[in-house]
Design a protein around this motif. Structure first.
Motif, PDB file in Angstrom:
ATOM      1  N   THR A   1      37.719  36.786  34.020  1.00  0.00           N
ATOM      2  CA  THR A   1      36.432  36.650  33.332  1.00  0.00           C
ATOM      3  C   THR A   1      36.695  36.354  31.858  1.00  0.00           C
ATOM      4  N   VAL A   2      36.079  35.297  31.348  1.00  0.00           N
ATOM      5  CA  VAL A   2      36.239  34.894  29.949  1.00  0.00           C
ATOM      6  C   VAL A   2      34.899  35.032  29.255  1.00  0.00           C
ATOM      7  N   SER A   3      34.876  35.824  28.180  1.00  0.00           N
ATOM      8  CA  SER A   3      33.658  36.010  27.376  1.00  0.00           C
ATOM      9  C   SER A   3      34.030  35.879  25.908  1.00  0.00           C
ATOM     10  N   GLY A   4      33.872  34.676  25.379  1.00  0.00           N
ATOM     11  CA  GLY A   4      34.214  34.442  23.985  1.00  0.00           C
ATOM     12  C   GLY A   4      35.715  34.526  23.762  1.00  0.00           C
ATOM     13  N   ALA A   5      36.105  35.419  22.834  1.00  0.00           N
ATOM     14  CA  ALA A   5      37.522  35.579  22.509  1.00  0.00           C
ATOM     15  C   ALA A   5      38.231  36.534  23.450  1.00  0.00           C
ATOM     16  N   VAL A   6      37.525  37.092  24.415  1.00  0.00           N
ATOM     17  CA  VAL A   6      38.083  38.109  25.311  1.00  0.00           C
ATOM     18  C   VAL A   6      38.279  37.517  26.699  1.00  0.00           C
ATOM     19  N   LEU A   7      39.432  37.794  27.280  1.00  0.00           N
ATOM     20  CA  LEU A   7      39.734  37.403  28.658  1.00  0.00           C
ATOM     21  C   LEU A   7      40.144  38.659  29.427  1.00  0.00           C
ATOM     22  N   GLU A   8      39.538  38.868  30.590  1.00  0.00           N
ATOM     23  CA  GLU A   8      39.827  40.044  31.408  1.00  0.00           C
ATOM     24  C   GLU A   8      40.319  39.616  32.783  1.00  0.00           C
ATOM     25  N   GLN A   9      41.352  40.271  33.242  1.00  0.00           N
ATOM     26  CA  GLN A   9      41.865  40.064  34.592  1.00  0.00           C
ATOM     27  C   GLN A   9      41.687  41.360  35.376  1.00  0.00           C
ATOM     28  N   GLU A  10      40.864  41.293  36.422  1.00  0.00           N
ATOM     29  CA  GLU A  10      40.552  42.459  37.238  1.00  0.00           C
ATOM     30  C   GLU A  10      41.294  42.370  38.568  1.00  0.00           C
ATOM     31  N   ILE A  11      41.913  43.465  38.956  1.00  0.00           N
ATOM     32  CA  ILE A  11      42.627  43.570  40.229  1.00  0.00           C
ATOM     33  C   ILE A  11      41.894  44.633  41.057  1.00  0.00           C
ATOM     34  N   PHE A  12      41.422  44.247  42.237  1.00  0.00           N
ATOM     35  CA  PHE A  12      40.645  45.185  43.053  1.00  0.00           C
ATOM     36  C   PHE A  12      40.878  44.896  44.527  1.00  0.00           C
ATOM     37  N   ASN A  13      40.552  45.876  45.348  1.00  0.00           N
ATOM     38  CA  ASN A  13      40.676  45.751  46.798  1.00  0.00           C
ATOM     39  C   ASN A  13      39.316  45.430  47.411  1.00  0.00           C
ATOM     40  N   VAL A  14      39.349  44.797  48.552  1.00  0.00           N
ATOM     41  CA  VAL A  14      38.132  44.495  49.309  1.00  0.00           C
ATOM     42  C   VAL A  14      38.303  45.020  50.723  1.00  0.00           C
ATOM     43  N   ALA A  15      37.184  45.214  51.396  1.00  0.00           N
ATOM     44  CA  ALA A  15      37.211  45.731  52.757  1.00  0.00           C
ATOM     45  C   ALA A  15      37.902  44.740  53.699  1.00  0.00           C
ATOM     46  N   PRO A  16      38.598  45.256  54.737  1.00  0.00           N
ATOM     47  CA  PRO A  16      39.308  44.339  55.652  1.00  0.00           C
ATOM     48  C   PRO A  16      38.391  43.378  56.390  1.00  0.00           C
ATOM     49  N   ASN A  17      37.137  43.778  56.610  1.00  0.00           N
ATOM     50  CA  ASN A  17      36.224  42.914  57.360  1.00  0.00           C
ATOM     51  C   ASN A  17      35.436  41.964  56.469  1.00  0.00           C
ATOM     52  N   THR A  18      35.831  41.800  55.229  1.00  0.00           N
ATOM     53  CA  THR A  18      35.145  40.885  54.326  1.00  0.00           C
ATOM     54  C   THR A  18      35.413  39.451  54.754  1.00  0.00           C
ATOM     55  N   LYS A  19      34.350  38.678  54.953  1.00  0.00           N
ATOM     56  CA  LYS A  19      34.494  37.303  55.415  1.00  0.00           C
ATOM     57  C   LYS A  19      34.726  36.336  54.259  1.00  0.00           C
ATOM     58  N   ASN A  20      33.933  36.495  53.207  1.00  0.00           N
ATOM     59  CA  ASN A  20      34.026  35.567  52.070  1.00  0.00           C
ATOM     60  C   ASN A  20      34.859  36.214  50.964  1.00  0.00           C
TER      61      ASN A  20
END
Length: 307
Positions: free
Chosen positions: A8-27
């Motif tokens: 995610t880029v917001s102006g001068a700030v850039l964020e990198q998020e690492i997260f898990n998703v459910a195994p049955n997630t299709k998209n």
């Protein structure tokens, strides 16, 4: 459990998020971090507050980073004759004030927050305004005084590190003015032309990240913050980067070995004074040389000195 990375880029700030998703997630390309299923009402309220704060910070950084010091941070107070009785009155005054500014400057970018003093208990407004001159900001406020108009800072320091145009602290302060007595709904008012954050679609990370092993720092940025949370499903990591700002000239002048801003003026004044004295001495010598009384050998006391 699949693990995703989102930038995610917001102006001068850039964020990198690492997260898990459910195994049955299709998209997987549209996956977002989800909180844990079992939460109390208090935890839900705190989660909503943090999400609102995150949106506020990103909106302000994305919108006002291009303006920098050309945007103003303002504080508006009410006098006794125009002091509203409740927040509904403050909300009406706020909306009308924004309309008056937009009538004069249709391209104005405004973000406004309502607040109440802790000791005085009097209502006030805080705004960040871009595209409007200082004179109009004061003239269009007819309910009291504009106590503060300051340009946004070009250099914001957090723990001694220059973050440049990262307005996280200002956004956090303004967002903290919201109270439950303001009622449900949006916690701040923004014009329609605010800039939206640039959020890229999540991707599958190529390796496993941790607090000790962050992602590679993007070119032109520097890593300034690492966060970890267990309130999300399977854990959550966030790495914050900011654009490397240009040197702060004001602070560089005060470093050891550098001249303070006053020294160039003193040195320049010294040389100007010395040059003036040298020119006056040359003029006096020329005057005495060309004077007839001096040529005839008369005493110096009889020669009239220039005033």
């Amino acid at each position: 459990m699949p693990r995703m990375k989102r930038v995610t880029v917001s102006g001068a700030v850039l964020e990198q998020e690492i997260f898990n998703v459910a195994p049955n997630t299709k998209n997987l390309r549209g996956a977002v971090p989800k909180p844990a299923a079992e939460r109390t009402e208090q935890e839900k309220a705190e989660y909503n507050r943090k999400q609102s704060l995150k949106r506020c910070i990103r909106t302000i950084n994305a919108t006002f980073e291009p303006f920098g010091s050309k945007a103003f941070y303002t504080t508006h107070t009410f006098d006794d004759a125009h002091l509203p009785k409740d927040y509904s009155g403050v909300r009406r005054v706020r909306d009308n004030y924004i309309k008056r500014l937009q009538y004069e400057f249709p391209d104005a970018v405004i973000v406004a927050f309502m607040g109440r003093g802790r000791r005085t208990k009097r209502f006030h407004l805080h705004c960040i305004i871009a595209g409007v001159d200082e004179k109009t900001i004061r003239e269009k406020w007819k309910h009291g005084k504009v106590m503060r108009i300051e340009p946004l800072r070009e250099h914001n320091y957090y723990n001694g590190i220059d973050h440049g145009r990262d307005y996280t602290a200002l956004a956090t302060y303004l967002h903290g003015h919201w109270k439950e007595e303001q009622g449900k709904g949006k916690r701040w008012r923004q014009t329609k032309n605010v800039k939206q954050v640039e959020r890229k679609r999540p991707t599958m990370p190529k390796r496993r990240y941790s607090m000790d092993k962050p992602p590679i720092t993007p070119k032109g940025y520097m890593l300034v913050e690492k966060r970890e949370s267990n309130h999300y499903l399977g854990g959550y990591l966030c790495f914050k980067y900011v654009k490397i700002p240009p040197p702060d000239e004001k602070k560089a002048m005060l470093k050891p070995g550098g001249y303070p801003p006053l020294w160039p003026c003193i040195i320049g004044a010294f040389y100007d004074e010395a040059r003036t004295c040298q020119e006056e001495s040359a003029n006096i010598h020329k005057l005495f040389t060309n004077n007839k009384t001096a040529r005839n050998g008369r005493k110096w006391k009889n020669v009239r000195r220039p005033s």
